[in-house]
Structure formats: C-alpha cells, structure tokens
Design a protein around this motif. Sequence first.
Motif: not given
Ligand code: HEM
Length: 212
Positions: A33, A36-37, A40-41, A44, A49, A105-106, A112, A152, A166, A171, A174-175, A178
Amino acid sequence: MAMTSSTMTDGASEYRDPKRAVAYWLFVCAAMIFAMVVIGGITRLTESGLSIVEWRPVAGTLPPLTDVEWQRAFDQYRQIDQYKLLNAGMTLAEFKTIFFWEWFHRLWGRLIGLVFALPFLWFLWTGAVRGKLALKLAGIFALGGLQGFVGWWMVTSGLREAMVAVSHIRLAAHLGLALIIHLLVLWVAFDLLRGHQFLHALEAGGVIWHYW
Ligand code: HEM
C-alpha cells in the motif's frame, strides 16, 4: 522494561503462533500500500491520471497489445478536454508514457487485492483468523474495494467538459482513504504482535536509536 513471561512468549511457541504469520502477511500488504501511495503520487505528478477513460476491472488488467488497440485507447483520450486544452498534438509515444503510469497504478491495486484476499481466505480456512479479527480484516478489504471506486469516481470528475484535471476534493478523499487503510493494516498487524519478541526487538531498537 524487564521482560516477563507474561509480556513475552518463548521462542518455540512463538514460532508456532499463527498470529505471527498473519501479522507478517499484513506487513507485506502495508508495504504494497505504501508503494501504491508512491505510484499514485507519480501518476499525479506526471499528469497521467486521465489517460485511461474507461473502467474495466478485469479486461483492463492487460494494456493495449496491438497497434490497433493503442490507437483506440489514444483516440478515446483525444476525445476528452484534457487532451484538447492541454495536450493537443501529443504523440502516440508520449501517450504511451502517461498511459503506463495510470495502468500500473491500477494494476498494482489489483495485485494488492489478490495479495490481501488469497491469504485471507487461507487463514480463514485454517482457522488462524476468526471472530473479531476476521471482521476487522473483512472491513479493511471492503475499504480497499471502496478505494478502487473512489479512484474511478475521481477519474470521472476529470472527464467532464472543460475539466483538465480531477476534482481536488475527490483526490483528497482518495489520498485520505489510502492513508486510513494503510494505518488500519499496520494497527492490526502490530496488535497481533503485542508481547512478541519481534516487537520487543523493535522497541529495543527504538530505545537504542533514542539514546544514540
Ligand atoms: C489500493 C488502491 C489505491 C490506492 C492506495 C491509491 C492511492 C493513490 C494515491 C496516494 C494517489 C496520489 C494522490 C495525491 O497525489 O494526492 C493516487 C492517485 C491516483 N489514483 Fe489511486 N489508489 C488506489 C487505487 C486506484 C484505482 C483503482 C484507480 C482508478 C480506477 C485510481 C486512480 C488514481 C488516479 C487517476 C490518480 C491520479 C490523480 C490525478 O490525476 O491527479 N487509484 N492514488
């Protein structure tokens, strides 16, 4: 603190203690996880994204594999306003880079899910996990599923007309979720190890570090 038999089990019985295996598995999940963070960062920060504009939990596991499939994914991205307003003229090679991060990311999220679900079922089957602990872990699994939906839901906010990113509220949700999931997994894992040598070793390490 002096270690007594009530605060520490002996080596042999501790070795056989199934709680320890459950705790170690949860540490693996927590590490994934955390990764994943980070992923995800990166998603972004590289503004990747919105590169995948559909939600296909099973079929989306594989990225496009042929030129035709790549062109289809690129054409879909070219319909949205982020492309039109920010990235007009982007090449297919550039698109493949932003696609990679969102796809990875997905994919990591799916992984996980598997690394959590399969051992969880095994531990339920063998009786290592039951009662309250089973409920707690089932709750954490449900939060993981919710995290996927929030991901999503967040993406859909960026696909709307005139949007090039987004929603920051989604967001933050989502964060935040997490971080809550990460915390809960670690909490349950450390709770299971209460009184075990491993924790005492960590405590001792902390004390040494403190007085270094
Ligand atoms: C265990 C599952 C997940 C965790 C722990 C997680 C965690 C994160 C984190 C920490 C970020 C960065 C947030 C930030 O910069 O403030 C992020 C970004 C993102 N996540 Fe996830 N995520 C997960 C699942 C998913 C899934 C399944 C999707 C899509 C269907 C997704 C789509 C996105 C997108 C699109 C971004 C980038 C946002 C942007 O465009 O600025 N995430 N994720």
